[in-house]
Design an enzyme around this catalytic site. Structure first.
Site, mmCIF file in Angstrom:
data_model
loop_
_atom_site.group_PDB
_atom_site.id
_atom_site.type_symbol
_atom_site.label_atom_id
_atom_site.label_comp_id
_atom_site.label_asym_id
_atom_site.label_seq_id
_atom_site.Cartn_x
_atom_site.Cartn_y
_atom_site.Cartn_z
ATOM 1 N N ARG A 238 -26.228 2.065 -16.136
ATOM 2 C CA ARG A 238 -24.841 1.951 -16.568
ATOM 3 C C ARG A 238 -24.782 2.400 -18.030
ATOM 4 O O ARG A 238 -25.414 1.782 -18.887
ATOM 5 C CB ARG A 238 -24.396 0.490 -16.444
ATOM 6 C CG ARG A 238 -22.896 0.298 -16.489
ATOM 7 C CD ARG A 238 -22.545 -1.170 -16.606
ATOM 8 N NE ARG A 238 -22.938 -1.658 -17.922
ATOM 9 C CZ ARG A 238 -23.155 -2.934 -18.201
ATOM 10 N NH1 ARG A 238 -23.044 -3.855 -17.275
ATOM 11 N NH2 ARG A 238 -23.508 -3.312 -19.424
ATOM 12 N N HIS B 272 -19.726 -3.089 -19.472
ATOM 13 C CA HIS B 272 -19.229 -3.520 -18.163
ATOM 14 C C HIS B 272 -17.742 -3.214 -18.034
ATOM 15 O O HIS B 272 -17.251 -2.869 -16.969
ATOM 16 C CB HIS B 272 -19.481 -5.018 -18.012
ATOM 17 C CG HIS B 272 -18.970 -5.581 -16.716
ATOM 18 N ND1 HIS B 272 -19.575 -5.307 -15.514
ATOM 19 C CD2 HIS B 272 -17.912 -6.379 -16.444
ATOM 20 C CE1 HIS B 272 -18.894 -5.925 -14.544
ATOM 21 N NE2 HIS B 272 -17.895 -6.583 -15.079
ATOM 22 N N TYR C 10 -26.405 -5.812 -25.922
ATOM 23 C CA TYR C 10 -27.612 -6.364 -25.292
ATOM 24 C C TYR C 10 -28.487 -5.276 -24.662
ATOM 25 O O TYR C 10 -29.558 -5.562 -24.161
ATOM 26 C CB TYR C 10 -27.209 -7.406 -24.232
ATOM 27 C CG TYR C 10 -26.117 -6.908 -23.299
ATOM 28 C CD1 TYR C 10 -26.428 -6.105 -22.209
ATOM 29 C CD2 TYR C 10 -24.776 -7.205 -23.537
ATOM 30 C CE1 TYR C 10 -25.432 -5.613 -21.375
ATOM 31 C CE2 TYR C 10 -23.776 -6.715 -22.716
ATOM 32 C CZ TYR C 10 -24.109 -5.931 -21.642
ATOM 33 O OH TYR C 10 -23.118 -5.441 -20.829
HETATM 34 C C1 LIG Z 1 -19.187 -13.494 -6.563
HETATM 35 C C2 LIG Z 1 -18.864 -12.924 -7.897
HETATM 36 N N1 LIG Z 1 -19.217 -13.586 -9.002
HETATM 37 C C3 LIG Z 1 -18.928 -13.105 -10.221
HETATM 38 C C4 LIG Z 1 -18.268 -11.927 -10.354
HETATM 39 C C5 LIG Z 1 -17.896 -11.423 -11.745
HETATM 40 N N2 LIG Z 1 -18.532 -10.126 -11.966
HETATM 41 C C6 LIG Z 1 -17.845 -8.978 -11.813
HETATM 42 S S1 LIG Z 1 -18.827 -7.649 -11.923
HETATM 43 C C7 LIG Z 1 -20.186 -8.604 -12.267
HETATM 44 C C8 LIG Z 1 -21.505 -7.957 -12.437
HETATM 45 C C9 LIG Z 1 -21.857 -7.221 -11.201
HETATM 46 O O1 LIG Z 1 -23.080 -6.594 -11.345
HETATM 47 P P1 LIG Z 1 -23.682 -5.663 -10.226
HETATM 48 O O2 LIG Z 1 -23.612 -6.316 -8.889
HETATM 49 O O3 LIG Z 1 -25.029 -5.244 -10.678
HETATM 50 O O4 LIG Z 1 -22.705 -4.430 -10.156
HETATM 51 P P2 LIG Z 1 -22.300 -3.395 -11.318
HETATM 52 O O5 LIG Z 1 -21.101 -3.974 -11.991
HETATM 53 O O6 LIG Z 1 -23.457 -3.222 -12.232
HETATM 54 O O7 LIG Z 1 -21.979 -2.157 -10.555
HETATM 55 C C10 LIG Z 1 -19.847 -9.949 -12.268
HETATM 56 C C11 LIG Z 1 -20.784 -11.050 -12.546
HETATM 57 C C12 LIG Z 1 -17.908 -11.253 -9.169
HETATM 58 N N3 LIG Z 1 -17.230 -10.093 -9.189
HETATM 59 N N4 LIG Z 1 -18.214 -11.762 -7.956
#
Ligand SMILES: Cc1ncc(C[n+]2csc(CCOP(=O)(O)OP(=O)(O)O)c2C)c(N)n1
Lengths: 318, 277
Positions: free
Chosen positions: B176, B180, B188
């Protein structure tokens, strides 16, 4: 300090005073949380007591229950209240029924950033308090002021039961006041936000501020605003007292209307204060619709100050 | 097909104008302003919009595949998830279910090293792709910055799915490159890690490959930029939704509208006639 800082302050006080207290959540340590509520706490108390967890709500709640029953005081953060749905089973079936079944206390606090009004869409705007009001064994609180945010949080951490602490995102940086230093508890009871004689508005969370604004100047009418602060336990005495005094009641919910906290208040008043009413109980609530993302749709769904004003006016004239 | 890989929606044929309108909450956006950003799916194109709760769409994709199998269709389901999303129970439930029933489903794990601020080492002890075999599924790692390698891996997974060989978990390893979300300065992330990945930029890589084949990449880029500018200008003209419509549509009142068949360029549909992804 702001409502948000008051929550941080409450966490810091408890982490300092009680070594059984520790924090768990997604992105709360290095990042300080999505809203920065836990900013700086990992640096002050270490990564052992401020824990970045995997993305796993069921395990966050479940491991917190495990730690709580062996004598710790875990405080968990949901990144958004909406994600508690993924930890629902642990909370409702394990935490909520533990003490009734075997007299084993679960001193657990879960912080849930809730509420809409900023185009968060259907999964970042919910007010799911009532899901948990319906489940026995869980306490549910929802502060409107900065002092109450700190005091209710500390009381929640001290409480030997699972407590869901709904902190309203819209209030985080908007609400500011002097907050007492040190550790103090706010009781799980209602607060009269403004005294009045002609009509009572019952609300909690962000809707307390909407209710105060809507009724600040209602053609000279004297409007009482009762801030519930706690939904479980529900301060039935305070509600009935206010309704018996004012004889007219408007209930405001940011949550979807059906079976919401306000529905419980309406039922209580119908059962126990019917003969004191000088008009129908009036509810202003979000219809049973997901909270839409686009501003005009969201505004049409969430209770607006104008709507509350209108409801009060009509009832006053009844 | 479900998830928040924006490129996947574009390949499927979602017009950029409707995506811009979606992001701006316009009535002409894919969800008509009900949901925001990449929380959408164009039903007519065979896409089911994701929900925020990650990875809730994994069991749903498995269920679609289950129905394709029940009906004897040569068709498979595809969904994306992140490294963080693998930590939730739904990942386990879907992997187990899909492998158990040998379902024609593909799970694409975009391993971009971080879930918000959480690095892989705080997410799991064993890489999810290594766990695939334990479920009875195929796990395959691929260079996520090599678009052709990802395409080839997906094609293989699709062949397996259509041959009745069950699910594949493809791990596309990538990075990434920004926060975010807009508010996240991602302090970080170590600078060296970003530098390492910057040198492996997938667009540069593909550009070099195409140029070596004599493709005028610059001309294509300009043409696309022009299209996007025009799409954005049109989207900006679109009205916001009518507030009076806010409460409509919670329930389906008439006939249930079907999910499209997902015919799309590159899907293999056209080449095979009856194959649908
Ligand atoms: C069940 C759940 N808990 C918390 C969140 C809040 N949240 C949104 S994106 C994220 C990180 C997701 O990381 P990843 O699965 O690695 O996907 P990326 O965003 O890196 O594509 C979090 C914690 C969520 N969307 N769903």
């Amino acid at each position: 300090m702001t409502y948000l800082q008051a929550i941080s302050d409450g966490l810091r006080e408890e982490l300092r005073a009680d070594e059984r207290v520790f924090l768990m959540g997604e992105d709360i340590a290095v990042l300080g949380g999505a809203f920065k509520v836990t900013d700086g706490l990992a640096a002050e108390f270490g990564r052992e007591r401020v824990i970045d967890t995997p993305l796993a709500e069921s395990a966050i709640v479940g491991t917190a229950i495990g730690a709580a029953v062996v004598g710790m005081r875990p405080v968990c953060e949901m990144q958004f209240a909406d994600f508690i749905s993924c930890g629902f089973d642990q909370l409702v079936n394990v935490a909520g029924k533990m003490h009734y079944r075997q007299r084993l206390a679960v001193p657990l606090t879960i912080r849930l950033p809730s509420g809409g009004g900023f185009s968060g869409g259907p999964f970042h705007s919910q007010n799911p308090e009532a899901w948990f009001m319906h489940a026995p064994g869980l306490k549910v609180v929802a502060p409107a002021t900065a002092s109450d945010a700190k005091g209710l949080l500390i009381a929640a951490i001290h409480d030997p039961n699972p407590v869901l602490f709904f902190e309203h995102k819209h209030l985080y940086r908007r609400i500011k006041e002097d907050v007492a230093p040190g550790r103090f508890e706010t009781p799980f009871a209602a607060r009269v936000a403004r005294e009045g004689r002609d009509l009572t508005v019952v609300a909690y969370g962000a809707m307390v501020w909407s209710a105060l604004e809507a009724t600040a100047d209602l053609d000279g009418a004297s409007i009482e605003v009762l801030d519930l602060r706690s939904l479980v336990p529900l301060d039935e005495r305070a509600i009935l007292h206010s309704v018996r005094k004012c004889s007219k009641l408007v209930i405001v919910d940011e949550a979807n209307a059906t079976c919401a906290a306000g529905a419980q208040v309406a039922a209580l008043v119908a059962e126990h204060a019917f003969e004191h009413l000088d008009g129908p109980v009036v509810r202003v609530a979000t219809p049973d619709v997901p909270i839409a993302f686009s501003p005009p749709l969201e505004r049409a769904l969430l209770p607006q100050v104008e709507q509350i004003k209108e409801a009060c006016r009509e009832l006053l004239e009844y | 097909m479900l998830h928040r890989d924006l490129a996947a929606h574009l390949v499927r044929g979602v017009e950029p104008e409707r995506i811009f309108a979606q992001y701006m909450g316009r009535a002409s956006g894919i969800t008509g302003g009900r949901d925001g950003n990449v929380h959408f799916g164009d039903r007519r194109l065979g896409c089911v919009g994701m929900v925020s709760m990650l990875p809730d769409m994994m069991p749903v994709a498995a269920g679609m595949a289950m129905a394709f199998k029940l009906r004897g269709e040569r068709r498979c389901a595809l969904t994306w998830l992140g490294d963080g999303a693998t930590s939730r129970g739904d990942f386990h439930e879907a992997m187990n279910w899909a492998a158990l029933q040998r379902l024609p489903v593909i799970f694409v794990l975009e391993n971009n090293q971080y879930a918000y601020s959480t690095p892989l080492r705080l997410q799991f002890a064993v890489d999810p792709v290594e766990r695939a075999a334990a479920y009875g599924a195929v796990g395959q790692t691929v260079d996520g910055n090599d678009v052709e390698a990802v395409f080839a891996a997906t094609l293989r997974a699709r062949e397996r799915a259509l041959d009745g060989a069950g699910p594949t978990l493809i791990e596309a390893v990538t990075m990434r490159m920004h926060g975010h979300a807009a508010h996240d300065d991602m302090r970080y992330v170590p600078a060296e890690q970003l530098e390492h990945w910057r040198a492996r930029d997938p667009i540069m890589l593909q550009q070099a490959r195409l140029q070596a084949q004599g493709v005028d990449v610059e001309a294509t880029r300009n043409a696309v930029a022009e299209q996007l500018d025009a799409a954005l200008a049109r989207a900006l003209q679109q009205p916001l939704p009518d507030p009076a419509s806010a409460t409509e549509g919670v329930f389906c009142e008439g006939e249930a509208e079907p999910l499209g068949d997902g015919q799309a360029p590159y899907s293999g549909y056209a080449a095979r006639g009856t194959d649908r992804v």
